[in-house]
Each structure stands twice: as C-alpha cells, then as structure tokens.
Design a protein around this motif. Structure first.
Motif, mmCIF file in Angstrom:
data_model
loop_
_atom_site.group_PDB
_atom_site.id
_atom_site.type_symbol
_atom_site.label_atom_id
_atom_site.label_comp_id
_atom_site.label_asym_id
_atom_site.label_seq_id
_atom_site.Cartn_x
_atom_site.Cartn_y
_atom_site.Cartn_z
ATOM 1 N N TRP A 65 0.831 -1.207 0.000
ATOM 2 C CA TRP A 65 0.000 0.000 0.000
ATOM 3 C C TRP A 65 0.861 1.250 0.000
ATOM 4 O O TRP A 65 0.564 2.229 -0.684
ATOM 5 C CB TRP A 65 -0.918 -0.022 1.209
ATOM 6 N N ARG A 66 1.953 1.201 0.768
ATOM 7 C CA ARG A 66 2.869 2.350 0.832
ATOM 8 C C ARG A 66 3.868 2.352 -0.327
ATOM 9 O O ARG A 66 4.609 3.303 -0.501
ATOM 10 C CB ARG A 66 3.646 2.309 2.156
ATOM 11 N N ARG A 67 3.871 1.263 -1.108
ATOM 12 C CA ARG A 67 4.823 1.104 -2.204
ATOM 13 C C ARG A 67 6.244 1.269 -1.692
ATOM 14 O O ARG A 67 7.080 1.970 -2.263
ATOM 15 C CB ARG A 67 4.539 2.101 -3.329
#
Length: 329
Positions: A65-67
């Motif tokens: 999600w945060r990459r």
C-alpha cells in the motif's frame, strides 16, 4: 518536480514498516533469548510462536500500500526465519508401514458423552491408548466401553493406559501436582486421586516398550500476570528426569502436557525425545481447543522407535482432539 520533492523514493517509504518487519524477524530468530520476567514472557511467546507468521501478510499489505521497497525487502528476514522454524511442518511427512499405533486423548472431565468417546476410541485402531483427565464418575464407563478391545489396562489417579498387549511394571510418576490444602498430610488413598502420571511396560514382539502417560498442570494466560505455568513447568522438569533415568531403550510419552514443544519449559524432554508430529505428521497438528485449535498441547514423543505417521482423530465429546501416531522399530 514538486511531486518528487514531497513524495519520498520507494526505498525511503514506510520506515515504521521496516522497523516492524525487522523486529518480527528478530523475535522469531531470537525467541529463545526472550527473558521470562514476571510475565513468563519467553514461554508465552514460544507457546504461540507459529502464529507470529500471520503478521507477515499484514506487513506485506502495508508495504504494498505504501509502495515501500525497503519494507518489502525487510520482510525477507521474518519469512526466512519462520520457514526455517516451521516450513517443514507444511509438508506431509507421513510414510506407510509401522508396527504399533498409539493414541492419546484428554477425554475431558466434563465430557457429556464418555460412552460415545469410548466407542470412538475403541474403533480408532490404536494398539495402545492413553487417556487423561479421567473423572471418578466416568472411569467405569471407559473401562466398560474399552474392555472388549483392550484386555489390558491400568489407571493411576486421572490418567490411564489401555492396551492390546500385556502390561507390567506399572508405577506412578510424580508430575508435581498439588493435592490441595495439607496435601502431604492426607492419606495415600486420597492423594492417589490427584496422580496425573504413570509409567508402564508394554510387551511387544520386538521387546519391551516403556510408555509414560502424563497430564501436566494447567496454564493460565491473563493480561496482568502473563503466562502462569509454575506447576506445569515443575511437572515437565520432573517428567524429564524420569525419562532420563529410564533404562528401557524404546520409550513413548503420551499425554496432555499443556504446552507446545517450542516452549522452553520442555527443553528437558525435547532434548531426549522426538515429536511424532514433527517427524512424521502432516501440518501443525493443533489439538486444542476442539472448536478452533490454536496449539498442539497433546503430545506423542518417542525415543528408540521410528515414527512413520502422525495425525489427528475426529472430535469427541472432549474439548481436546485425540492425537495418534504409527511407530516402527
């Protein structure tokens, strides 16, 4: 240009996730070094150690999600350590053959259907059957229900062994259970009811087999005191000493030990005996509680024999699942 300035690069994103992943890996790697402290923290962590692997997909979802490339790479540590500890349990290691089938079951003092449990166990195919938590009220029910299949049996307090083969040299084993207030002053006839350990010899075609049956003290987990396991730990130590003094080459320990074999409290046993489930089972073999098993506290441990297969039997009226193993010489 503005987006590049205010949005960190993939390797700089998710620093908290990186730290959590590394801490998870270190916890799995160094679990034996976690101090007990007042909460008995080390044993508490080790009791549920396999379940810490569930944090990996949670952290991975956060990293994606945060990459965050750094968090994704950091997760390699807990994944590698977890697979090293428990990866072998994911495969089916059972093999055909075997000379003797052994079964252990905590039948539950509050079991509403002891007669049905006895019928199920008699049909299990076990050659040697250990029962724990036998209540005085239900004992005769088990004796009657198992008599036809097992001509030989012995009971000490709340544990018993039923066998298709002759038994001899039966004696109690001290697993450090408290007989209640003024226990040492009570008559033997009363204190024997508190006995939760026995040792006997099973006469096989290949020679004597020493069989131990034990039901160690219960543990409690609560937010204020952590893991309360003093009586169980003392029993495990005493049982380990009894096994160490055993002169018979072939040994099987059956019972509800109220702990997993990852718990440091059982080092005295695991240094001498092998878990049939770990050697020849399929999966973790969690046996308790029946409705949603989260831990294998019912054990089959061996020395001098070779486990060929290990499995769980269908549920009975107890809150534990029966555990079984096939062993060979």
């Amino acid at each position: 240009m503005i987006r590049r300035v205010f949005r960190p690069e993939p390797w700089k994103r998710g620093p908290v996730l990186v730290v959590l992943a590394l801490l998870l890996g270190l916890l799995l790697l160094l679990h034996a070094n976690i101090p007990g402290l007042a909460w008995n923290l080390g044993s508490l962590v080790e009791t549920f150690l396999p379940w810490f692997g569930l944090f990996v997909p949670v952290l991975l979802a956060g990293a994606l999600w945060r990459r965050s490339a750094s968090a994704t790479v950091a997760l390699l540590l807990p994944v590698t350590v977890w697979l090293n500890l428990f990866g072998g349990l994911l495969a089916d290691k059972s093999r055909p053959g075997g000379d003797l089938t052994v079964v252990s079951h905590n039948v539950g003092a509050d079991n509403p259907d002891p007669a049905g449990t006895a019928r199920d166990l008699a049909a299990s195919g076990a050659d040697v059957l250990a029962l724990e938590e036998l209540s005085q009220q239900a004992r005769s029910t088990y004796e009657k229900g198992l008599a036809e299949t097992y001509p030989h049996h012995t009971v000490r307090g709340t544990v018993g062994l039923w066998s298709k083969l002759p038994l001899s040299d039966t004696r109690p084993v001290d697993v450090k259970m408290d007989a209640g207030p003024l226990g040492e002053a009570k008559p033997d006839a009363i204190t024997r009811e508190y006995s939760r350990g026995l040792r006997t010899t099973v006469a096989t075609d290949q020679g004597p087999l020493a069989v131990y049956v034990a039901h160690l003290g219960s543990v409690r987990v609560n937010p204020r005191a952590g893991l309360s396991s003093g009586q169980r730990d003392a029993g495990a130590q005493s049982l380990g000493q009894a096994v160490a003094a055993e002169r018979t080459e072939r040994v099987v320990l059956l019972g509800d030990l109220n702990g997993t074999m990852d718990d440091r409290a059982f080092d005295g046993l695991t240094s001498q005996l092998r878990s049939a489930q770990e050697v020849a089972g399929d999966g973790f073999g969690f046996s308790w509680p029946k409705a949603f098993p989260v831990a294998r506290i019912d054990q089959i441990l061996v020395r001098g024999v070779e486990p060929r297969s290990a499995w769980l039997l269908p549920a009975t009226g107890s809150d534990h699942l029966p555990v079984a193993a096939r062993i060979s010489w």
